[in-house]
Design a protein around this motif. Structure first.
Motif, PDB file in Angstrom:
ATOM      1  N   GLU A  27      31.441  33.128  33.291  1.00  0.00           N
ATOM      2  CA  GLU A  27      32.888  33.333  33.371  1.00  0.00           C
ATOM      3  C   GLU A  27      33.643  32.364  32.460  1.00  0.00           C
ATOM      4  OE1 GLU A  27      36.127  34.108  36.930  1.00  0.00           O
ATOM      5  OE2 GLU A  27      34.423  32.776  37.285  1.00  0.00           O
ATOM      6  N   ARG A  38      42.865  47.547  38.476  1.00  0.00           N
ATOM      7  CA  ARG A  38      42.830  46.134  38.115  1.00  0.00           C
ATOM      8  C   ARG A  38      44.216  45.485  38.326  1.00  0.00           C
ATOM      9  NH1 ARG A  38      39.149  43.594  35.052  1.00  0.00           N
ATOM     10  NH2 ARG A  38      38.414  45.578  34.193  1.00  0.00           N
ATOM     11  N   ASP A  85      29.251  36.345  38.548  1.00  0.00           N
ATOM     12  CA  ASP A  85      29.802  37.568  39.141  1.00  0.00           C
ATOM     13  C   ASP A  85      29.387  37.625  40.609  1.00  0.00           C
ATOM     14  OD1 ASP A  85      30.721  40.014  39.833  1.00  0.00           O
ATOM     15  OD2 ASP A  85      29.525  41.159  38.411  1.00  0.00           O
ATOM     16  N   ALA A 127      36.565  38.987  31.229  1.00  0.00           N
ATOM     17  CA  ALA A 127      36.010  38.177  32.311  1.00  0.00           C
ATOM     18  C   ALA A 127      35.176  37.012  31.795  1.00  0.00           C
ATOM     19  CB  ALA A 127      35.167  39.035  33.241  1.00  0.00           C
ATOM     20  N   SER A 133      38.119  40.593  38.449  1.00  0.00           N
ATOM     21  CA  SER A 133      36.888  40.740  37.674  1.00  0.00           C
ATOM     22  C   SER A 133      36.466  42.200  37.601  1.00  0.00           C
ATOM     23  CB  SER A 133      35.763  39.915  38.306  1.00  0.00           C
ATOM     24  OG  SER A 133      35.376  40.479  39.549  1.00  0.00           O
ATOM     25  N   ASP A 134      35.588  42.498  36.649  1.00  0.00           N
ATOM     26  CA  ASP A 134      35.062  43.853  36.505  1.00  0.00           C
ATOM     27  C   ASP A 134      34.332  44.285  37.773  1.00  0.00           C
ATOM     28  OD1 ASP A 134      36.054  43.846  33.936  1.00  0.00           O
ATOM     29  OD2 ASP A 134      34.157  43.226  33.027  1.00  0.00           O
TER      30      ASP A 134
END
Length: 659
Positions: free
Chosen positions: A297, A176, A338, A380, A130-131
């Motif tokens: 998500e 990432r 998140d 995401a 995820s970011d």
């Protein structure tokens, strides 16, 4: 005749053949017949598609397989990184010859192959980073921190000055990718567990004590007996690698290092101010925005209905967040997916351009303070974004960066002198490529000579892998030409010429005869010592006589060690491992054995008693420590087993000749 050709080229069979030719042309094109492809990979990983895991590897189905290649340059860069890390760890004790071995190269290459395997496995399993995970990983890197806190300006400067330089977006994707391939093995490793019975068994073994008696046999007298010609010939032929003269080269070389060049004159004020104006945009503190978000998500591979449902949920949350008096932080804590920012009410901190995904960033930097925007789609999922505050871009005064600009100008001037000097030398060498001295003399550089040097030997720059590869390359050896500039460091190059070459060869017996005789005698003495130790062990196992009594017979002093624990270096670590490797003795018996010590002497030992540890006597802290250690070990083994299993499902090809 023409009629026969016409008849043969019509009909069903001819149509099928023509169709196959067309398919081949469509896949490969005519250029595949007219050009030759040069392969540069050292390893290739091929995996069947996710939607057809049992797909065969034969053509044309193999065209559907996913492929990951490790290029020769990429492998050399990684190998050099490992070399430098090992050099830094060992310091003065680092031996480049012992490091640069085929086994070490395969070790590094296998690690790179495992990374590719994990990347493919993660993609097939739909695993994504995820970011928030990427952002947290970047902010946790010490090189990007000032006073223990992530600093965006330092982040950009470190990336720009790296080798190779990277943009924040490029580095973000690199992090990432690293996170993506590590998520599965990390999850497996942290899921390891052990039962109470396993913990108690491990505690009994770890805390076990043994009563041991041992005696160190004296070294046998040097063997001075005659060695027959037949023995000499047999030993020489069976141990020829020990008498091999390695391939050697004698080199002429010229070294150019920017750091060794004369210090350039300091730049004047006008030059520094001109540099300041040119780099003003880079020096300025960029605009930053304080943002929060709510993430809905969207799982990897979700169908259209699930994607639509996620979008509708994000739209509903965006409407609630825009309502007068809405508490954005409370909405984020209640609904955001998140995990990195949910507990903080969706707080993402100060954000500058180049850190977040493009769609998120485009929306954020088009907003006004206090505005809520969304839904915004990224890999995401769907984001609802709140902009809380804006810090405008600000110039850095000239006086604040003057010293830095002056140092950068000195480095730039030195680099320019270095480039001019190395460029002139290369131009002169190209005019006379079989001689190095005339070109070096014209630019005022010294030609040094070194050798003979065997592969993997050499000191200083001559030990560098790139120099070694060039020195033993067929082109330089056969043609006698000067090499291209070989980069051995930043602004540091070497040009070499092979002045003399000696191929590898087996030394003649007449030259190594005395060495062979000494080796035969040493082997006979070693075998005699082993026979003596084995005879003592047999007598101990048969019973009837103790080790102490045998020691008295030989006028030796036995050592009795009661309550010896695992891992004690008594008399050496190798001996302790041998003491604990034999089974527990039966009633009225001993467990005997012998072990060769590092100095070549032999210790004969007898284990007379084994006392297991009592798990009930351990404290809760000790029990928990053992449980955690075992769980970590089992988890790590499971993670390794996963990688090995994934690797077996894929096809791995290695080009040994390109290592």
């Amino acid at each position: 005749m023409l009629q026969k050709i016409r008849e043969k080229t019509t009909g069903l069979i001819a149509t099928v053949i023509l169709g196959l030719i067309i398919i081949v042309m469509a896949f490969f094109g005519m250029e595949s017949y007219l050009t030759q492809r040069v392969e540069t990979w050292v390893a290739k990983v091929e995996a069947p598609p996710r939607w057809w895991p049992s797909a065969p590897s034969w053509w044309p189905v193999s065209l559907l397989w996913q492929r990951e290649e490790i290029g020769a340059d990429e492998f050399r860069e990684r190998f050099e990184q490992v070399r430098q890390a090992e050099r830094q760890r060992q310091g003065e004790a680092f031996d480049p010859r012992a490091f640069d071995t085929p086994e070490r190269k395969r070790e590094v290459l296998d690690a790179m192959i495992d990374e590719r395997v994990l990347r493919i496995a993660a993609a097939h399993a739909g695993v994504v980073a995820s970011d928030a995970q990427v952002r947290s990983a970047i902010e946790g890197i010490e090189a990007f921190q000032v006073a223990g806190k992530f600093d965006p300006q330092r982040y950009r400067l470190v990336l720009a000055s790296g080798f190779p330089p990277r943009t924040p977006q490029e580095f973000q994707e690199l992090v990432r990718s690293d996170l993506q391939r590590s998520l599965i093995p990390r999850g497996i490793a942290t899921s390891g567990f052990v039962t109470t019975r396993e913990v108690e068994r491990a505690m009994r073994l770890l805390g076990e004590m043994r009563d041991v008696s041992y005696v160190v046999l004296p070294a046998p007298a040097p063997d001075t007996g005659p060695v027959s010609a037949e023995e000499i010939e047999r030993w020489y032929r069976s141990h020829q690698d020990a008498y091999r003269a390695p391939e050697q080269v004698t080199l002429e070389y010229v070294e150019i290092a920017a750091a060794a060049l004369p210090q350039p004159a300091p730049a004047d004020e006008a030059t520094l101010r001109q540099r300041y104006e040119q780099e003003r945009g880079k020096l300025a503190a960029p605009e930053q925005r304080l943002a929060s978000h709510i993430l809905v998500e969207v799982p990897q591979g979700a169908d259209a209905a699930a994607q639509k449902a996620a979008e509708q949920e994000a739209q509903r949350l965006a409407q609630q967040a825009r309502a007068p008096g809405a508490d954005f932080a409370a909405l984020a804590r209640a609904h955001s997916d998140d995990v990195g920012s949910k507990a903080a009410g969706g707080d993402l901190g100060w954000i500058e351009k180049g850190v977040m995904p493009a769609a998120f960033e485009q929306a954020l930097f088009a907003m006004r303070p206090g505005e809520v925007r969304g839904p915004v789609r990224t890999d995401a999922g769907w984001h609802v974004i709140q902009l809380r505050e804006v810090k405008a871009a600000a110039d850095v005064p000239f006086e604040q960066v003057r010293e830095r600009l002056a140092q950068e100008q000195v480095e730039a001037d030195r680099e320019r002198v270095f480039n001019d000097l190395s460029g002139r030398l290369v131009d002169l060498v190209y005019k006379n490529p079989t001689a190095l001295a005339p070109a070096a003399r014209e630019v005022g550089l010294e030609v040094r000579r070194a050798g003979p040097i065997a592969r993997g030997q050499g000191e200083g720059v001559l030990a560098h892998p790139a120099v070694q590869r060039a020195a033993f390359s067929e082109t330089l050896i056969q043609d006698g030409t000067v090499s291209d500039p070989i980069e051995v460091g930043e602004d540091h190059v070497v040009l070499i010429r092979v002045a003399q070459h000696t191929p590898a060869s087996i030394k003649p017996l007449a030259q190594v005869r005395e060495q062979v005789i000494a080796a035969v005698r040493a082997d006979r003495a070693r075998k005699l010592a082993v026979q003596t130790a084995e005879a003592l062990v047999r007598r101990l196992r048969e019973g009837g006589q103790t080790l102490e009594a045998m020691a008295v017979e030989r006028q030796l002093s036995p050592v009795v060690a009661s309550g010896m624990r695992r891992g004690m270096p008594t008399p050496t670590a190798e001996a302790n491992r041998a003491f604990f490797s034999v089974p527990a003795p039966a009633a009225g018996k001993v467990s005997a054995g012998y072990v060769t010590l590092p100095d070549g002497s032999i210790a004969v030992f007898a284990v007379t008693k084994v006392t297991p540890a009592d798990p009930a006597a351990a404290s809760p802290q000790e029990r928990m420590f053992v449980q955690m250690q075992l769980a970590q070990m089992l988890g790590a083994e499971d993670a390794r087993a996963f990688v090995e299993a994934m690797r077996k499902r894929m096809q791995v090809k290695i080009a040994e000749t390109r290592l």
